[in-house]
Design a protein around this motif. Structure first.
Motif, mmCIF file in Angstrom:
data_model
loop_
_atom_site.group_PDB
_atom_site.id
_atom_site.type_symbol
_atom_site.label_atom_id
_atom_site.label_comp_id
_atom_site.label_asym_id
_atom_site.label_seq_id
_atom_site.Cartn_x
_atom_site.Cartn_y
_atom_site.Cartn_z
ATOM 1 N N ALA A 25 0.833 -1.209 0.000
ATOM 2 C CA ALA A 25 0.000 0.000 0.000
ATOM 3 C C ALA A 25 0.868 1.259 0.000
ATOM 4 C CB ALA A 25 -0.933 -0.004 1.213
ATOM 5 N N LEU A 26 1.958 1.230 0.754
ATOM 6 C CA LEU A 26 2.867 2.369 0.798
ATOM 7 C C LEU A 26 3.525 2.591 -0.561
ATOM 8 C CD1 LEU A 26 4.315 4.531 2.504
ATOM 9 C CD2 LEU A 26 5.955 2.763 3.188
ATOM 10 N N LEU A 27 3.963 1.504 -1.202
ATOM 11 C CA LEU A 27 4.568 1.606 -2.526
ATOM 12 C C LEU A 27 3.540 2.026 -3.575
ATOM 13 C CD1 LEU A 27 6.843 -1.564 -2.412
ATOM 14 C CD2 LEU A 27 7.632 0.812 -2.461
ATOM 15 N N PHE A 28 2.302 1.597 -3.413
ATOM 16 C CA PHE A 28 1.215 2.010 -4.308
ATOM 17 C C PHE A 28 1.024 3.525 -4.226
ATOM 18 C CE2 PHE A 28 -3.110 2.818 -5.602
ATOM 19 C CZ PHE A 28 -3.386 1.882 -6.583
ATOM 20 N N ALA A 29 0.987 4.053 -2.998
ATOM 21 C CA ALA A 29 0.843 5.506 -2.814
ATOM 22 C C ALA A 29 2.039 6.251 -3.399
ATOM 23 C CB ALA A 29 0.684 5.827 -1.328
ATOM 24 N N ALA A 30 3.234 5.696 -3.210
ATOM 25 C CA ALA A 30 4.438 6.333 -3.743
ATOM 26 C C ALA A 30 4.401 6.382 -5.265
ATOM 27 C CB ALA A 30 5.675 5.580 -3.261
ATOM 28 N N THR A 31 3.946 5.304 -5.886
ATOM 29 C CA THR A 31 3.843 5.269 -7.344
ATOM 30 C C THR A 31 2.845 6.305 -7.842
ATOM 31 O OG1 THR A 31 4.321 2.898 -7.273
ATOM 32 C CG2 THR A 31 3.418 3.769 -9.334
ATOM 33 N N THR A 32 1.736 6.446 -7.148
ATOM 34 C CA THR A 32 0.728 7.441 -7.524
ATOM 35 C C THR A 32 1.311 8.848 -7.482
ATOM 36 O OG1 THR A 32 -1.024 6.008 -6.645
ATOM 37 C CG2 THR A 32 -1.560 8.335 -6.988
ATOM 38 N N VAL A 33 2.003 9.185 -6.399
ATOM 39 C CA VAL A 33 2.620 10.510 -6.278
ATOM 40 C C VAL A 33 3.667 10.713 -7.371
ATOM 41 C CG1 VAL A 33 4.054 11.994 -4.812
ATOM 42 C CG2 VAL A 33 2.175 10.673 -3.804
ATOM 43 N N ASN A 34 4.458 9.678 -7.618
ATOM 44 C CA ASN A 34 5.500 9.745 -8.637
ATOM 45 C C ASN A 34 4.922 10.121 -9.994
ATOM 46 O OD1 ASN A 34 7.174 8.280 -10.875
ATOM 47 N ND2 ASN A 34 8.574 8.321 -9.131
ATOM 48 N N TYR A 35 3.814 9.494 -10.356
ATOM 49 C CA TYR A 35 3.240 9.740 -11.681
ATOM 50 C C TYR A 35 2.435 11.034 -11.742
ATOM 51 C CZ TYR A 35 4.933 5.859 -14.349
ATOM 52 O OH TYR A 35 5.766 5.031 -15.058
ATOM 53 N N ILE A 36 1.855 11.465 -10.654
ATOM 54 C CA ILE A 36 1.225 12.793 -10.647
ATOM 55 C C ILE A 36 2.289 13.855 -10.901
ATOM 56 C CG2 ILE A 36 0.132 14.539 -9.172
ATOM 57 C CD1 ILE A 36 -1.480 12.289 -7.886
ATOM 58 N N ASP A 37 3.418 13.753 -10.209
ATOM 59 C CA ASP A 37 4.473 14.760 -10.344
ATOM 60 C C ASP A 37 5.039 14.804 -11.766
ATOM 61 O OD1 ASP A 37 4.092 15.371 -7.729
ATOM 62 O OD2 ASP A 37 6.017 14.638 -7.000
ATOM 63 N N ARG A 38 5.202 13.645 -12.395
ATOM 64 C CA ARG A 38 5.798 13.658 -13.741
ATOM 65 C C ARG A 38 4.781 14.066 -14.811
ATOM 66 N NH1 ARG A 38 7.794 7.781 -15.396
ATOM 67 N NH2 ARG A 38 8.481 7.817 -13.224
ATOM 68 N N THR A 39 3.480 13.890 -14.544
ATOM 69 C CA THR A 39 2.454 14.139 -15.559
ATOM 70 C C THR A 39 1.944 15.570 -15.561
ATOM 71 O OG1 THR A 39 1.771 11.815 -15.290
ATOM 72 C CG2 THR A 39 0.258 13.245 -16.468
ATOM 73 N N MET A 40 2.125 16.285 -14.457
ATOM 74 C CA MET A 40 1.528 17.617 -14.334
ATOM 75 C C MET A 40 1.965 18.573 -15.431
ATOM 76 S SD MET A 40 1.158 18.631 -10.293
ATOM 77 C CE MET A 40 1.052 20.353 -10.766
ATOM 78 N N LEU A 41 3.243 18.559 -15.780
ATOM 79 C CA LEU A 41 3.722 19.500 -16.796
ATOM 80 C C LEU A 41 3.020 19.271 -18.127
ATOM 81 C CD1 LEU A 41 5.674 21.786 -17.578
ATOM 82 C CD2 LEU A 41 7.291 20.027 -18.289
ATOM 83 N N GLY A 42 2.785 17.994 -18.488
ATOM 84 C CA GLY A 42 2.126 17.705 -19.757
ATOM 85 C C GLY A 42 0.731 18.298 -19.828
ATOM 86 N N LEU A 43 -0.041 18.227 -18.734
ATOM 87 C CA LEU A 43 -1.391 18.781 -18.740
ATOM 88 C C LEU A 43 -1.383 20.310 -18.664
ATOM 89 C CD1 LEU A 43 -3.482 16.318 -16.546
ATOM 90 C CD2 LEU A 43 -3.084 16.320 -19.003
#
Length: 437
Positions: A25-43
């Motif tokens: 669950a902790l790694l799942f949350a970390a992955t979610t944050v990781n991809y939000i941070d990398r995707t924001m610039l594109g949007l």
């Protein structure tokens, strides 16, 4: 590949003691944050492009800066996580990528945005080496792929949640884009605190029951304590994983970066505005990620060898990508969405299984470096795919048929390369190099 029954009888999965799933669950949350941070610039690129007066080439240079840093960062971060362990190594990675994310809010030029993306890319490159290394510490071989499948499924959850996150900060809270980058840095800061607080190896956690610890540690003891880069790069097993990543990772990059353009040009639909198609495709990919990990783990639990379980699962996953052959020319957008979603599910099932292979062959304290080598090769493949896709689309007046056809073949080539370089997925056998980190 052999269908031989795995040697020895495994103890039953304990009915009590599930603390290891908190780590998932902790790694799942970390992955979610990781991809939000990398995707924001594109949007946010349309808003930033208008304000900063970026050309297409300017934005392309910013994207390439991230991709290059991400690829090279795998080599550094994989070594770092092996050297200091996932608790300290991943903490450093989270801190670096959060600093890079927040730095976007202070950027005012092409060079400063590129610098922010470089820092972000280097830090985020530590994510998957940490995920696989932590999974190898907390899960036995019979269960590891299933755990990685759940964590890997969060990649698309992060992509899906990026648009609502931007809306929450920019529309509901009334922040501008600079403040949005700065204040969403709190996600990374909270993640760092949680990681330092909750993560340790099973024996040091004080939270694991004797039964659960026995299950986690029931695999045969490793014969090699630690491998350095000088040994890893000479091993066929490392290149088996790296070549497979080189072949399949570009397909994922293609889907992330080109699907919006495909739907815009083919169906006149903007996926940044009409989110339902994107959500459907990515949720199908999540099902594939979890199902691929489940199937691989279940086959091993039923007595199949890891070699048979991993490779069979990957062949089946590759078959789910074949519907891409029929996408181009479809007038029905929702049929195209389902077919692309099945292909994404196949990719994620393949990827989850592939990520579980390095711990099958390498000692825990070399897993991060092997994942780093594969991530580097995948990044190189992604840059080649990006350039090749542009050239093919220019030459064919925007026709994706050749591109999608190539995507359907690389999974079977990856299994073939993996089988040729490591026919049995047997553990490496070399003398220990140095003392454990």
């Amino acid at each position: 590949m052999t269908q031989a029954i795995a040697a020895g009888s495994a103890p039953p999965v304990p009915r009590t003691g599930r603390y290891r799933w908190l780590i998932v669950a902790l790694l799942f949350a970390a992955t979610t944050v990781n991809y939000i941070d990398r995707t924001m610039l594109g949007l946010l690129a349309p808003v930033l492009g208008e304000e900063m007066r970026w050309s297409e080439n300017d934005y392309g240079n910013i994207v390439m800066a991230f991709q290059a840093a991400y690829a090279l960062g795998f080599l550094l971060m994989g070594w770092l996580i092996d050297r200091f362990g996932p608790k300290i190594g991943y903490s450093i990675a989270i801190a670096i990528w959060t600093i890079g994310h927040v730095a976007h809010g202070f950027a005012g030029s092409i060079a400063s945005f590129m610098a922010a993306r470089v820092v972000l890319g280097v830090g985020e490159a530590g994510h998957f080496p940490a995920v696989v290394r932590a999974s190898s510490e907390w899960f036995p071989q019979k269960e590891r792929a299933f755990a990685i499948g759940w964590v890997n499924s969060a990649t698309t959850i992060g992509v899906i949640l990026t648009a609502p996150t931007i809306w929450l900060f920019m529309v509901w809270a009334g922040f501008d884009w600079r403040q949005t980058f700065i204040y969403t840095g709190v996600f990374g800061a909270l993640l760092l605190i949680l990681w330092l607080w909750l993560y340790s190896n099973p024996r040091e956690s004080g939270k694991v029951s004797d039964a659960e610890l026995a299950w986690i540690e029931h695999d045969p003891p490793e014969q090699v304590a630690r491998l350095g880069w000088s040994k890893i790069v000479t091993k066929r097993e490392a290149w088996a994983f790296a070549v497979a990543k080189f072949l399949i990772d570009p397909v994922w990059y293609l889907m992330l970066f080109w699907l919006p353009k495909y739907f815009a040009s083919t169906y006149d639909v903007d996926l940044k505005v009409v989110l339902l198609p994107m959500i459907v495709m990515y949720l199908l990919s999540d099902v594939g990620s979890i199902a691929g990990g489940w199937l691989s783990s279940k086959l091993i639990q039923r007595g199949r060898t890891p070699n048979f379980a991993r490779k069979l699962t990957m062949v089946i996953a590759g078959c789910f990508v074949l519907p891409l052959l029929f996408v181009t020319g479809l007038d029905n957008m929702w049929l195209a969405i389902v077919l692309i979603g099945l292909a994404l599910a196949g990719h994620q099932a393949f990827s989850s299984t592939l990520l579980s292979i390095p711990p099958d062959m390498f000692p825990k304290r070399a897993v991060g470096s092997v994942i780093g080598l594969g991530g580097f090769m995948g990044g190189i493949g992604g840059m080649i795919m990006a350039k090749s896709t542009g050239l093919v689309l220019d030459a064919t007046n925007g026709n994706y048929t050749i591109i999608f056809a190539v995507c359907t073949t690389v999974y079977f080539l990856a299994v073939l390369a993996l089988h040729l370089l490591s026919p049995r997925l047997t553990p490496v056998t070399v003398e220990s190099e140095g003392t454990p980190a």
